[in-house]
Design an enzyme around this catalytic site. Structure first.
Site, PDB file in Angstrom:
ATOM      1  N   ASP A  48       4.016   6.593  -7.600  1.00 62.91           N
ATOM      2  CA  ASP A  48       5.000   6.188  -6.602  1.00 62.91           C
ATOM      3  C   ASP A  48       6.424   6.287  -7.145  1.00 62.91           C
ATOM      4  O   ASP A  48       7.354   6.626  -6.417  1.00 62.91           O
ATOM      5  CB  ASP A  48       4.729   4.753  -6.134  1.00 62.91           C
ATOM      6  CG  ASP A  48       3.396   4.614  -5.432  1.00 62.91           C
ATOM      7  OD1 ASP A  48       3.135   5.400  -4.515  1.00 62.91           O
ATOM      8  OD2 ASP A  48       2.605   3.740  -5.810  1.00 62.91           O
ATOM      9  N   HIS A  63       0.848  -1.200   0.000  1.00 62.41           N
ATOM     10  CA  HIS A  63       0.000   0.000   0.000  1.00 62.41           C
ATOM     11  C   HIS A  63       0.881   1.246   0.000  1.00 62.41           C
ATOM     12  O   HIS A  63       1.356   1.681  -1.044  1.00 62.41           O
ATOM     13  CB  HIS A  63      -0.930  -0.050   1.210  1.00 62.41           C
ATOM     14  CG  HIS A  63      -2.019   0.980   1.210  1.00 62.41           C
ATOM     15  ND1 HIS A  63      -2.275   1.814   0.139  1.00 62.41           N
ATOM     16  CD2 HIS A  63      -2.928   1.327   2.162  1.00 62.41           C
ATOM     17  CE1 HIS A  63      -3.290   2.607   0.432  1.00 62.41           C
ATOM     18  NE2 HIS A  63      -3.699   2.341   1.657  1.00 62.41           N
ATOM     19  N   HIS A  75      -0.348  -0.155 -12.178  1.00 63.73           N
ATOM     20  CA  HIS A  75      -1.143   0.108 -10.981  1.00 63.73           C
ATOM     21  C   HIS A  75      -2.269  -0.909 -10.905  1.00 63.73           C
ATOM     22  O   HIS A  75      -2.822  -1.330 -11.929  1.00 63.73           O
ATOM     23  CB  HIS A  75      -1.727   1.527 -11.020  1.00 63.73           C
ATOM     24  CG  HIS A  75      -2.254   2.002  -9.694  1.00 63.73           C
ATOM     25  ND1 HIS A  75      -3.510   1.670  -9.240  1.00 63.73           N
ATOM     26  CD2 HIS A  75      -1.687   2.761  -8.725  1.00 63.73           C
ATOM     27  CE1 HIS A  75      -3.705   2.225  -8.054  1.00 63.73           C
ATOM     28  NE2 HIS A  75      -2.614   2.886  -7.713  1.00 63.73           N
TER      29      HIS A  75
END
Length: 449
Positions: free
Chosen positions: A383, A285, A326
């Site tokens: 990210d 996460h 993703h």
């Protein structure tokens, strides 16, 4: 309610089909039972079969590991269309918000449903910044941790401990108490995160400076020292504000669902957000951008990128490409393009010479030109770029997830407030598909072999 879904239950299994409106339970001559379920429609997104009465009326549960096909709540805060690569906060596209608004404008939007006017924003900013300090005794909590403790373990404990200091506004049924707690959490989380960093490097805590912006104040608390003045770099300040905006909310993810589940029990909001912090800590996460930097360190040198890419393509290899693709976005992550532009702005401004950043840029170049990645839509995600930016700014890798928690706090508390206001809210109680032993009797110890 739109049309209905019919479940055909028989000894050979269960099948599902769509049908017209109506509601009934019919038994067939072959033992088949048809269960008709109402279908709910949101403003956008797929239709939802309403299974609330399924067990009560028909003795069946639904089975959905990971809740990938289950709507556990109604929400009007955030919407994701993974196929289109679309992320909306209260209906506004994330790319427009990142370009045209500040993080605190986004906080106001998530909390109250509309973007603020100038006067509303000024009042909101003043109120938030008035709450940036924490009780002086909170500092003593940090000294109870080892200096080399992971900052997320510290943040988990200290966030939950806030309930011990601000118990004057913990009546969750009082709208004013809920609002004050929201302000406190949004305002104090940067202070708590900066304190965790300062403690880890052995530097004195820096008090907030409310003359600065939300992001500028955070950077100062992170990097200033009492012995000299600190000037906030506007490019870095804007980059940090965008990182906060892009991470402010992401629908019913694991940590947000945890906050809602904890809140459904009537727990105070500080405890609920602490539960969100704990969930976010997981590498699947919130730890993704930390994993990106670990991958770059393992590659070691730009000249090793081609060999690394070949390992990623090799089905027999267990080499993983972190920061690409993703779980939700099947096309592209709408936040990534914004982060990419911001990333290159920061690298140009700071002129940082860092082997890990050079490796990242080469990996980005390969991924955007190699047919293997293009065909599989394995584009760099948010990210990947946020990790590079944070590294360039000088934030240690273990702190990355703390910044994610800081940004996501407003999303958590917005969902918590929405949940508390739901008229049909119930304590969360997932069911299970039991696969253990059937009923059996206990024999005496002497008779057990």
């Amino acid at each position: 309610m739109a049309n209905v879904v019919k479940l055909n239950k028989s000894s050979s299994g269960t099948s599902m089909s769509s049908s017209g409106s109506g509601s009934s339970v019919n038994s067939g001559g072959d033992g088949t039972v048809t269960v008709t379920l109402p279908v709910l429609k949101g403003t956008v997104g797929p239709d939802v079969a309403d299974v609330r009465s399924l067990y009560k009326n028909n003795g069946m549960f639904t089975y959905d590991p990971g809740f990938m096909s289950t709507a556990a709540c109604q929400s009007g805060i955030t919407y994701i269309d993974g196929d289109k690569g679309e992320l909306l906060y209260r209906g506004y596209p994330i790319e427009q918000l990142a370009e045209k608004t500040s993080y605190l404008e986004v906080c106001y939007l998530l909390l109250f449903g509309e973007l603020p006017g100038r006067a509303e924003l000024e009042k909101f900013e003043d109120t938030v910044m008035d709450h940036t300090m924490v009780h002086e005794q909170v500092a003593t909590f940090y000294h109870g941790f080892r200096p080399d403790a992971h900052p997320m373990s510290i943040l988990c404990g200290v966030t939950g401990a806030l309930a011990s200091f601000y118990h004057d506004s913990l009546d969750i049924h009082n709208p004013r108490h809920r609002e004050v707690t929201a302000y406190r959490l949004i305002a104090k989380m940067p202070t708590l995160v900066a304190m965790a960093y300062k403690y880890s490097v052995g530097q004195p805590f820096m008090y907030p400076d409310n003359n600065l912006s939300y992001s500028g104040n955070f950077l100062r608390m992170m990097f200033a020292v009492p012995t000299k003045d600190y000037e906030v770099n506007p490019i870095v300040e804007r980059a940090m504000d965008r990182i906060f905006t892009l991470h402010a909310d992401h629908e019913q993810n694991a940590s947000t669902s945890t906050v809602r589940l904890a809140g459904s029990s009537g727990a105070n909001p500080f405890a609920c957000v602490a539960a969100g912090v704990a969930t976010l800590w997981g590498p699947l996460h919130g730890g993704a951008n930390e994993a990106v930097l670990k991958m770059l360190q393992e590659i070691g040198d730009v000249k090793n990128v081609p060999a690394f890419v070949e390992k990623v393509k090799d089905k027999l290899s267990d080499t993983k490409l972190m920061g690409f693709g993703h779980r939700v976005y099947k096309n592209f992550d709408p936040r990534a393009q914004i982060m990419r532009e911001t990333c290159h702005e920061v690298l140009k401004e700071l002129n940082v010479k860092d082997p890990a950043l050079e490796i990242a840029l080469e990996l980005e170049r390969v991924a955007l030109s190699d047919p293997y990645f293009i065909e599989r839509k394995l584009y760099p995600n948010v990210d990947f770029y946020s990790g590079i930016i944070l590294r360039a700014i000088g934030i240690p890798t273990p702190m990355f997830t703390c910044l994610f928690a800081l940004a996501r706090t407003v999303g958590w508390i917005s969902h918590w407030m929405e949940m508390i206001g739901e008229p049909d809210q119930k304590i969360g109680r997932p069911r299970q598909l039991y696969t253990g032993p059937t009923r059996r009797d206990v024999t005496s110890l002497a008779k057990r072999s």
